[in-house]
Scaffold this motif. Structure first.
Motif, short mmCIF file in Angstrom:
data_model
loop_
_atom_site.label_atom_id
_atom_site.label_comp_id
_atom_site.label_asym_id
_atom_site.label_seq_id
_atom_site.Cartn_x
_atom_site.Cartn_y
_atom_site.Cartn_z
N ALA A 95 0.83 -1.21 0.00
CA ALA A 95 0.00 0.00 0.00
C ALA A 95 0.85 1.25 0.00
CB ALA A 95 -0.92 -0.01 1.22
N TRP A 96 1.97 1.26 0.73
CA TRP A 96 2.84 2.44 0.76
C TRP A 96 3.63 2.59 -0.54
CZ3 TRP A 96 2.13 6.09 4.14
CH2 TRP A 96 1.53 5.80 5.35
N LEU A 97 4.00 1.47 -1.14
CA LEU A 97 4.69 1.58 -2.44
C LEU A 97 3.75 2.10 -3.53
CD1 LEU A 97 6.83 -1.70 -2.56
CD2 LEU A 97 7.66 0.66 -2.36
N ALA A 98 2.45 1.84 -3.36
CA ALA A 98 1.48 2.31 -4.36
C ALA A 98 1.37 3.82 -4.40
CB ALA A 98 0.12 1.69 -4.09
N VAL A 99 1.71 4.52 -3.28
CA VAL A 99 1.62 5.98 -3.25
C VAL A 99 2.99 6.64 -3.26
CG1 VAL A 99 -0.59 5.93 -2.04
CG2 VAL A 99 1.54 5.96 -0.72
N ALA A 100 4.07 5.82 -3.36
CA ALA A 100 5.41 6.40 -3.34
C ALA A 100 5.73 7.20 -4.59
CB ALA A 100 6.44 5.26 -3.16
N TRP A 101 4.98 7.03 -5.65
CA TRP A 101 5.26 7.73 -6.91
C TRP A 101 4.61 9.11 -6.96
CZ3 TRP A 101 0.91 9.10 -9.66
CH2 TRP A 101 -0.28 8.46 -9.28
N LEU A 102 3.83 9.49 -5.95
CA LEU A 102 3.10 10.76 -6.01
C LEU A 102 4.01 11.98 -6.15
CD1 LEU A 102 0.21 10.14 -3.43
CD2 LEU A 102 0.12 10.10 -5.93
N PRO A 103 5.16 12.09 -5.44
CA PRO A 103 6.01 13.27 -5.65
C PRO A 103 6.53 13.38 -7.09
CG PRO A 103 6.57 12.19 -3.59
CD PRO A 103 5.63 11.27 -4.30
N ILE A 104 6.93 12.26 -7.66
CA ILE A 104 7.40 12.29 -9.06
C ILE A 104 6.25 12.69 -9.99
CG2 ILE A 104 8.52 10.95 -10.86
CD1 ILE A 104 10.23 11.45 -8.38
N ALA A 105 5.06 12.18 -9.70
CA ALA A 105 3.90 12.55 -10.53
C ALA A 105 3.59 14.03 -10.42
CB ALA A 105 2.68 11.72 -10.13
N ALA A 106 3.74 14.60 -9.21
CA ALA A 106 3.49 16.03 -9.03
C ALA A 106 4.47 16.86 -9.85
CB ALA A 106 3.57 16.39 -7.55
N LYS A 107 5.76 16.49 -9.82
CA LYS A 107 6.75 17.21 -10.62
C LYS A 107 6.44 17.08 -12.13
CE LYS A 107 9.85 19.08 -9.65
NZ LYS A 107 10.04 20.53 -9.45
N ALA A 108 6.01 15.91 -12.57
CA ALA A 108 5.67 15.72 -13.98
C ALA A 108 4.48 16.59 -14.38
CB ALA A 108 5.38 14.24 -14.25
N LEU A 109 3.49 16.72 -13.49
CA LEU A 109 2.35 17.58 -13.79
C LEU A 109 2.76 19.04 -13.90
CD1 LEU A 109 -0.50 16.03 -11.60
CD2 LEU A 109 -0.23 15.92 -14.08
N TRP A 110 3.68 19.50 -13.03
CA TRP A 110 4.16 20.88 -13.17
C TRP A 110 4.95 21.07 -14.48
CZ3 TRP A 110 2.20 24.74 -10.81
CH2 TRP A 110 1.67 24.61 -9.55
N LEU A 111 5.65 20.03 -14.92
CA LEU A 111 6.34 20.11 -16.21
C LEU A 111 5.35 20.23 -17.36
CD1 LEU A 111 8.97 19.91 -17.84
CD2 LEU A 111 8.71 17.41 -17.81
#
Length: 283
Positions: A95-111
């Motif tokens: 469950a924790w690994l499933a949300v570990a990608w959120l910071p990278i996803a946030a940076k990609a959305l700002w890009l």
């Protein structure tokens, strides 16, 4: 229009920051005092937020800094690393690994949002582009319609020409059959025995010596007509003088056809070959 890209980026960033702070508090809270864990979490989130704000300021000014971008990605990777490390030390790691990608996803959305802003156009420019595209589509539609109409016209013309040619060919075929039948009949008639005797009796001028020429019977007394009686043959000099006299009897000089008509109307006799030769000599 910017809300389509900025709102998901803001939401993802907020979720990532809250999740990072919570993970730091749970993970480090058992090893260090909770104020220290809070400071560490706020430091990660604060550094990330500060670099993001500065990067957005540079983008608003039309500028870009690779160093600021690298620092921002470093904080994002750090937050993702913290989430991954926490997931690997707890029981429910999936469950924790499933949300570990959120910071990278946030940076990609700002890009993606930055690319949207760099390529955004004003409503007037978008309207001009739509007008140009519509004009191009109209011209293409008109060209296609013109080509289809020309193709239909050409097809109709070719059909008409083909049908006319077929009719002409049929008429020519029927005419050829008729002529062939007529020539066959003429050939059979000419080859007949009775026809041959009849032709030889009237062709003494063509084939002299074949048989005597027919003379029509004369009933009653006759008078010779001087104009119709064949006179003595004219010599070349006499013929030339007559032709020249008749030719210059009118001004301007007569043509050959008019001269020949007057020559024969005057009762003179000469073959066409001699008369034309005399004309050439005097003219």
């Amino acid at each position: 229009m910017n809300a389509k890209t900025v709102l998901p980026a803001v939401a993802m960033t907020a979720v990532s920051m809250v999740l990072t702070l919570a993970v730091v508090m749970m993970w480090l809270g058992t090893a260090v005092p909770w104020p220290v864990a809070l400071v560490v979490g706020l430091g990660i989130d604060g550094g990330w937020l500060a670099t993001l704000a500065y990067e957005r300021r540079l983008a608003a000014q039309g500028d870009h800094s690779n160093a600021v971008t690298a620092v921002g990605w470093s904080f994002g990777l750090l937050a993702a690393g913290v989430l991954v490390a926490h997931a690997l030390t707890v029981d429910h790691s999936g469950a924790w690994l499933a949300v570990a990608w959120l910071p990278i996803a946030a940076k990609a959305l700002w890009l993606v949002h930055g690319m949207w802003e760099r390529t955004a156009l004003t409503p007037s420019a978008l309207g001009a582009i739509r007008g140009i595209q519509q004009e191009a589509r109209d011209e293409a539609a008109v060209a296609r319609a013109r080509l289809r109409a020309e193709a239909a016209t050409e097809e109709t013309r070719l059909t008409a020409v083909t049908q006319a040619g077929a009719r002409v060919a049929r008429v020519q075929a029927r005419t050829a059959d008729t002529l062939a039948g007529a020539w066959s009949t003429l050939e059979r008639t000419r080859a007949g025995e009775d026809t041959g005797r009849a032709l030889t009796s009237v062709t003494a001028r063509v084939t002299p010596g074949v048989t005597s020429r027919w003379d029509l019977p004369v009933w009653g007394p006759t008078e010779q007509v001087p104009a119709l009686d064949a006179g003595p043959a004219l010599t070349d000099a006499e013929l030339d003088a007559l032709v020249d006299s008749i030719r210059h009897s009118q001004t301007p000089a007569l043509s050959y056809r008019e001269m020949a008509v007057r020559f024969r109307a005057a009762g003179h006799s000469a073959s066409e070959v001699r008369l034309r030769s005399a004309w050439k000599r005097v003219a």
